[in-house]
Design a protein around this motif. Sequence first.
Motif, PDB file in Angstrom:
ATOM      1  N   TYR A  72      41.878  40.007  32.890  1.00  0.00           N
ATOM      2  CA  TYR A  72      43.108  39.273  33.215  1.00  0.00           C
ATOM      3  C   TYR A  72      42.838  38.176  34.250  1.00  0.00           C
ATOM      4  N   LEU A  73      41.928  38.450  35.165  1.00  0.00           N
ATOM      5  CA  LEU A  73      41.595  37.451  36.185  1.00  0.00           C
ATOM      6  C   LEU A  73      40.836  36.273  35.584  1.00  0.00           C
ATOM      7  N   ASP A  74      40.554  36.347  34.291  1.00  0.00           N
ATOM      8  CA  ASP A  74      39.981  35.244  33.528  1.00  0.00           C
ATOM      9  C   ASP A  74      38.656  34.752  34.092  1.00  0.00           C
ATOM     10  N   GLY A  75      37.778  35.695  34.402  1.00  0.00           N
ATOM     11  CA  GLY A  75      36.441  35.339  34.843  1.00  0.00           C
ATOM     12  C   GLY A  75      36.357  34.757  36.238  1.00  0.00           C
ATOM     13  N   GLN A  76      37.395  34.918  37.066  1.00  0.00           N
ATOM     14  CA  GLN A  76      37.374  34.352  38.415  1.00  0.00           C
ATOM     15  C   GLN A  76      36.318  35.004  39.309  1.00  0.00           C
ATOM     16  N   GLU A  77      35.979  36.264  39.020  1.00  0.00           N
ATOM     17  CA  GLU A  77      35.009  37.015  39.803  1.00  0.00           C
ATOM     18  C   GLU A  77      35.196  36.775  41.301  1.00  0.00           C
ATOM     19  N   LEU A  78      36.290  37.292  41.805  1.00  0.00           N
ATOM     20  CA  LEU A  78      36.643  37.164  43.214  1.00  0.00           C
ATOM     21  C   LEU A  78      35.561  37.769  44.102  1.00  0.00           C
ATOM     22  N   ALA A  79      35.413  37.248  45.307  1.00  0.00           N
ATOM     23  CA  ALA A  79      34.477  37.814  46.271  1.00  0.00           C
ATOM     24  C   ALA A  79      35.152  38.921  47.074  1.00  0.00           C
ATOM     25  N   LYS A  80      36.481  38.830  47.221  1.00  0.00           N
ATOM     26  CA  LYS A  80      37.223  39.843  47.965  1.00  0.00           C
ATOM     27  C   LYS A  80      38.671  39.838  47.516  1.00  0.00           C
ATOM     28  N   VAL A  81      39.328  40.949  47.782  1.00  0.00           N
ATOM     29  CA  VAL A  81      40.765  41.069  47.564  1.00  0.00           C
ATOM     30  C   VAL A  81      41.364  41.587  48.864  1.00  0.00           C
ATOM     31  N   TYR A  82      42.672  41.495  48.947  1.00  0.00           N
ATOM     32  CA  TYR A  82      43.393  41.968  50.122  1.00  0.00           C
ATOM     33  C   TYR A  82      44.340  43.067  49.675  1.00  0.00           C
ATOM     34  N   LEU A  83      44.187  44.243  50.264  1.00  0.00           N
ATOM     35  CA  LEU A  83      45.044  45.372  49.924  1.00  0.00           C
ATOM     36  C   LEU A  83      46.146  45.492  50.962  1.00  0.00           C
ATOM     37  N   ARG A  84      47.346  45.733  50.472  1.00  0.00           N
ATOM     38  CA  ARG A  84      48.500  45.952  51.341  1.00  0.00           C
ATOM     39  C   ARG A  84      49.145  47.260  50.904  1.00  0.00           C
ATOM     40  N   ALA A  85      49.294  48.202  51.834  1.00  0.00           N
ATOM     41  CA  ALA A  85      49.987  49.442  51.509  1.00  0.00           C
ATOM     42  C   ALA A  85      51.470  49.120  51.317  1.00  0.00           C
ATOM     43  N   ALA A  86      52.042  49.569  50.221  1.00  0.00           N
ATOM     44  CA  ALA A  86      53.440  49.279  49.902  1.00  0.00           C
ATOM     45  C   ALA A  86      54.342  49.774  51.030  1.00  0.00           C
ATOM     46  N   ASP A  87      55.355  48.999  51.349  1.00  0.00           N
ATOM     47  CA  ASP A  87      56.336  49.346  52.375  1.00  0.00           C
ATOM     48  C   ASP A  87      55.699  49.561  53.739  1.00  0.00           C
ATOM     49  N   CYS A  88      54.582  48.916  53.990  1.00  0.00           N
ATOM     50  CA  CYS A  88      53.851  49.146  55.229  1.00  0.00           C
ATOM     51  C   CYS A  88      53.678  47.865  56.039  1.00  0.00           C
ATOM     52  N   GLY A  89      54.538  46.915  55.840  1.00  0.00           N
ATOM     53  CA  GLY A  89      54.453  45.702  56.625  1.00  0.00           C
ATOM     54  C   GLY A  89      53.432  44.720  56.105  1.00  0.00           C
ATOM     55  N   PRO A  90      53.122  43.730  56.933  1.00  0.00           N
ATOM     56  CA  PRO A  90      52.272  42.624  56.478  1.00  0.00           C
ATOM     57  C   PRO A  90      50.769  42.870  56.601  1.00  0.00           C
ATOM     58  N   ARG A  91      50.340  44.013  57.091  1.00  0.00           N
ATOM     59  CA  ARG A  91      48.916  44.289  57.329  1.00  0.00           C
ATOM     60  C   ARG A  91      48.137  44.205  56.020  1.00  0.00           C
ATOM     61  N   LEU A  92      47.103  43.365  55.994  1.00  0.00           N
ATOM     62  CA  LEU A  92      46.217  43.236  54.831  1.00  0.00           C
ATOM     63  C   LEU A  92      44.844  43.790  55.177  1.00  0.00           C
ATOM     64  N   TRP A  93      44.282  44.546  54.239  1.00  0.00           N
ATOM     65  CA  TRP A  93      42.944  45.111  54.394  1.00  0.00           C
ATOM     66  C   TRP A  93      42.017  44.300  53.501  1.00  0.00           C
ATOM     67  N   THR A  94      40.985  43.719  54.058  1.00  0.00           N
ATOM     68  CA  THR A  94      40.029  42.930  53.282  1.00  0.00           C
ATOM     69  C   THR A  94      39.010  43.866  52.649  1.00  0.00           C
ATOM     70  N   VAL A  95      38.858  43.750  51.331  1.00  0.00           N
ATOM     71  CA  VAL A  95      37.928  44.594  50.592  1.00  0.00           C
ATOM     72  C   VAL A  95      37.061  43.685  49.714  1.00  0.00           C
ATOM     73  N   GLU A  96      35.747  43.840  49.849  1.00  0.00           N
ATOM     74  CA  GLU A  96      34.833  43.065  49.022  1.00  0.00           C
ATOM     75  C   GLU A  96      34.871  43.591  47.587  1.00  0.00           C
ATOM     76  N   VAL A  97      34.634  42.687  46.646  1.00  0.00           N
ATOM     77  CA  VAL A  97      34.657  43.019  45.224  1.00  0.00           C
ATOM     78  C   VAL A  97      33.271  42.776  44.630  1.00  0.00           C
ATOM     79  N   LEU A  98      32.823  43.716  43.825  1.00  0.00           N
ATOM     80  CA  LEU A  98      31.554  43.577  43.108  1.00  0.00           C
ATOM     81  C   LEU A  98      31.834  43.503  41.617  1.00  0.00           C
ATOM     82  N   PHE A  99      31.010  42.736  40.900  1.00  0.00           N
ATOM     83  CA  PHE A  99      31.050  42.691  39.443  1.00  0.00           C
ATOM     84  C   PHE A  99      29.679  43.115  38.939  1.00  0.00           C
ATOM     85  N   ASP A 100      29.654  43.885  37.848  1.00  0.00           N
ATOM     86  CA  ASP A 100      28.385  44.428  37.360  1.00  0.00           C
ATOM     87  C   ASP A 100      27.709  43.584  36.284  1.00  0.00           C
ATOM     88  N   GLY A 101      28.220  42.423  35.984  1.00  0.00           N
ATOM     89  CA  GLY A 101      27.626  41.581  34.956  1.00  0.00           C
ATOM     90  C   GLY A 101      28.111  41.908  33.555  1.00  0.00           C
TER      91      GLY A 101
END
Length: 166
Positions: free
Chosen positions: A66-95
């Motif tokens: 769905y991300l159409d080959g963007q192969e992001l380097a990181k995403v930001y996780l936000r716990a639902a109903d938990c305010g604006p705090r974002l957790w930076t998480v690195e993303v790996l792709f396996d080829g």
Amino acid sequence: MASTSRTPTRRGRGRGKGRGRGGRGDGSSSLPPPPSTLPLIIEEFFIVVYEDPLVKKALPKKFADYLDGQELAKVYLRAADCGPRLWTVEVLFDGQGRMYLDKGWENFAIAHGVDFGCFVHFKYEGDDVLTVKVFDGTMCRKYYYSDDDDTDDESDDDVKPCIHPL
């Protein structure tokens, strides 16, 4: 006067209006188009934690597609109903199109009580942000509170939403 003979008919049979396939009986179908002709929209998905909850987690291949080959380097996780705090998480792709949550996932998982048997629901909000809800093994949603105050007063006024990072 001659009598006219009528053969009995059953309603809803023979013209495509009853149960079964067909629809209108005129050769056209009222069924929705096959899935291959619909646009691919993957905004929500979940993973089930069957293995060590702190190691990298594979996300569904359809979401990576769905991300159409963007192969992001990181995403930001936000716990639902938990305010604006974002957790930076690195993303790996396996080829091979598989996408994994890697560095940063462990901190998020510990802080939000992700454990064996948990269901973790993700909703893609765009701009590399995923809102996350964690459900325990009983299928009940987990909510997060911080108890990092050094006070012994346990009034409701001291309960703060969301766990703070370690």
